[in-house]
Design a protein around this motif. Structure first.
Motif, PDB file in Angstrom:
ATOM      1  N   ARG A  56      12.757   4.064  -5.059  1.00  0.00           N
ATOM      2  CA  ARG A  56      12.777   4.827  -3.800  1.00  0.00           C
ATOM      3  C   ARG A  56      11.394   4.839  -3.156  1.00  0.00           C
ATOM      4  O   ARG A  56      11.251   4.635  -1.948  1.00  0.00           O
ATOM      5  CB  ARG A  56      13.242   6.265  -4.051  1.00  0.00           C
ATOM      6  N   HIS A  57      10.391   5.064  -3.975  1.00  0.00           N
ATOM      7  CA  HIS A  57       9.006   5.115  -3.490  1.00  0.00           C
ATOM      8  C   HIS A  57       8.642   3.806  -2.796  1.00  0.00           C
ATOM      9  O   HIS A  57       8.113   3.819  -1.680  1.00  0.00           O
ATOM     10  CB  HIS A  57       8.082   5.386  -4.689  1.00  0.00           C
ATOM     11  N   ASP A  72      10.708   3.107   0.448  1.00  0.00           N
ATOM     12  CA  ASP A  72      10.269   3.941   1.569  1.00  0.00           C
ATOM     13  C   ASP A  72       8.914   3.501   2.116  1.00  0.00           C
ATOM     14  O   ASP A  72       8.426   4.067   3.094  1.00  0.00           O
ATOM     15  CB  ASP A  72      10.181   5.418   1.147  1.00  0.00           C
ATOM     16  N   SER A 121      12.888   6.520  -9.197  1.00  0.00           N
ATOM     17  CA  SER A 121      11.828   7.095  -8.373  1.00  0.00           C
ATOM     18  C   SER A 121      10.910   6.020  -7.813  1.00  0.00           C
ATOM     19  O   SER A 121      10.555   6.047  -6.626  1.00  0.00           O
ATOM     20  CB  SER A 121      11.003   8.097  -9.181  1.00  0.00           C
ATOM     21  N   TYR A 122      10.510   5.062  -8.632  1.00  0.00           N
ATOM     22  CA  TYR A 122       9.649   3.986  -8.158  1.00  0.00           C
ATOM     23  C   TYR A 122      10.377   3.103  -7.148  1.00  0.00           C
ATOM     24  O   TYR A 122       9.789   2.671  -6.161  1.00  0.00           O
ATOM     25  CB  TYR A 122       9.130   3.141  -9.321  1.00  0.00           C
ATOM     26  N   ALA A 158       6.094   3.924   0.709  1.00  0.00           N
ATOM     27  CA  ALA A 158       5.082   4.928   0.389  1.00  0.00           C
ATOM     28  C   ALA A 158       3.915   4.262  -0.325  1.00  0.00           C
ATOM     29  O   ALA A 158       4.037   3.199  -0.922  1.00  0.00           O
ATOM     30  CB  ALA A 158       5.695   6.016  -0.476  1.00  0.00           C
ATOM     31  N   ARG A 159       2.777   4.928  -0.221  1.00  0.00           N
ATOM     32  CA  ARG A 159       1.573   4.430  -0.889  1.00  0.00           C
ATOM     33  C   ARG A 159       1.166   5.396  -1.989  1.00  0.00           C
ATOM     34  O   ARG A 159       1.542   6.545  -1.981  1.00  0.00           O
ATOM     35  CB  ARG A 159       0.429   4.316   0.109  1.00  0.00           C
ATOM     36  N   ASP A 189       0.382   6.588  -6.064  1.00  0.00           N
ATOM     37  CA  ASP A 189       1.187   6.816  -7.269  1.00  0.00           C
ATOM     38  C   ASP A 189       2.130   7.990  -7.023  1.00  0.00           C
ATOM     39  O   ASP A 189       1.684   9.101  -6.755  1.00  0.00           O
ATOM     40  CB  ASP A 189       0.260   7.121  -8.443  1.00  0.00           C
ATOM     41  N   PRO A 190       3.435   7.755  -7.132  1.00  0.00           N
ATOM     42  CA  PRO A 190       4.370   8.854  -6.866  1.00  0.00           C
ATOM     43  C   PRO A 190       4.306   9.966  -7.899  1.00  0.00           C
ATOM     44  O   PRO A 190       4.848  11.044  -7.680  1.00  0.00           O
ATOM     45  CB  PRO A 190       5.743   8.163  -6.904  1.00  0.00           C
ATOM     46  N   TRP A 191       3.646   9.739  -8.999  1.00  0.00           N
ATOM     47  CA  TRP A 191       3.611  10.756 -10.054  1.00  0.00           C
ATOM     48  C   TRP A 191       2.341  11.595 -10.021  1.00  0.00           C
ATOM     49  O   TRP A 191       2.233  12.578 -10.741  1.00  0.00           O
ATOM     50  CB  TRP A 191       3.772  10.098 -11.421  1.00  0.00           C
TER      51      TRP A 191
END
Length: 143
Positions: A120-121, A124, A117-118, A126-127, A129-131
């Protein structure tokens, strides 16, 4: 197996145990044979002793209690006729390791999922925290 007559320091070096730990193993009855002494009273170990200690290190690393290792060593010292008891001790520990592996596999699956997940995050761009759950815009109701 050839009797090579190793000193306690040599056995410590070969097994990764300290001299103190080897003395403890002897006191606790963890050797499968009596530790011999030379004419000066110094411990003399055989190749069999080194092999046994290496096994004990693995037993301990896998969570086998010292009391179980001691019981196994006692049975080995007693000689033939108690193989069924030895087998039962080893089977019980085998069950313990299998359960431990299942728990660790579950933990590894969780960590692997988080890593993916991290990855991919970050890939991508992304900014944040994905959680952390991002607040969802409130639905508008007309009325």
């Amino acid at each position: 197996m050839v009797d090579i007559g190793l000193s306690i320091g040599q056995v410590a070096q070969r097994t990764g145990l300290s001299v103190h730990a080897l003395r403890l193993y002897e006191r606790e009855g963890l050797f499968a044979s009596e530790v011999r002494r030379d004419s000066a009273g110094r411990r003399v170990y055989s190749a069999w002793d080194v092999e046994w200690v290496a096994n004990c290190v693995k037993f301990r690393a896998s969570g086998m209690p010292l009391a179980t290792i001691s019981r196994l060593a006692q049975l080995v010292r007693e000689g033939t006729g108690n193989e069924a008891q030895r087998l039962e001790l080893l089977r019980e520990h085998q069950r313990h390791i299998t359960e431990q592996l299942a728990r660790l596999t579950d933990c590894l699956d969780l960590v692997n999922g988080k890593v993916s997940s991290y990855e991919r995050h970050l890939a991508d761009g992304a900014r944040g925290d994905p959680w952390q759950q991002q607040p969802q815009p409130a639905e508008r109701t007309e009325g």
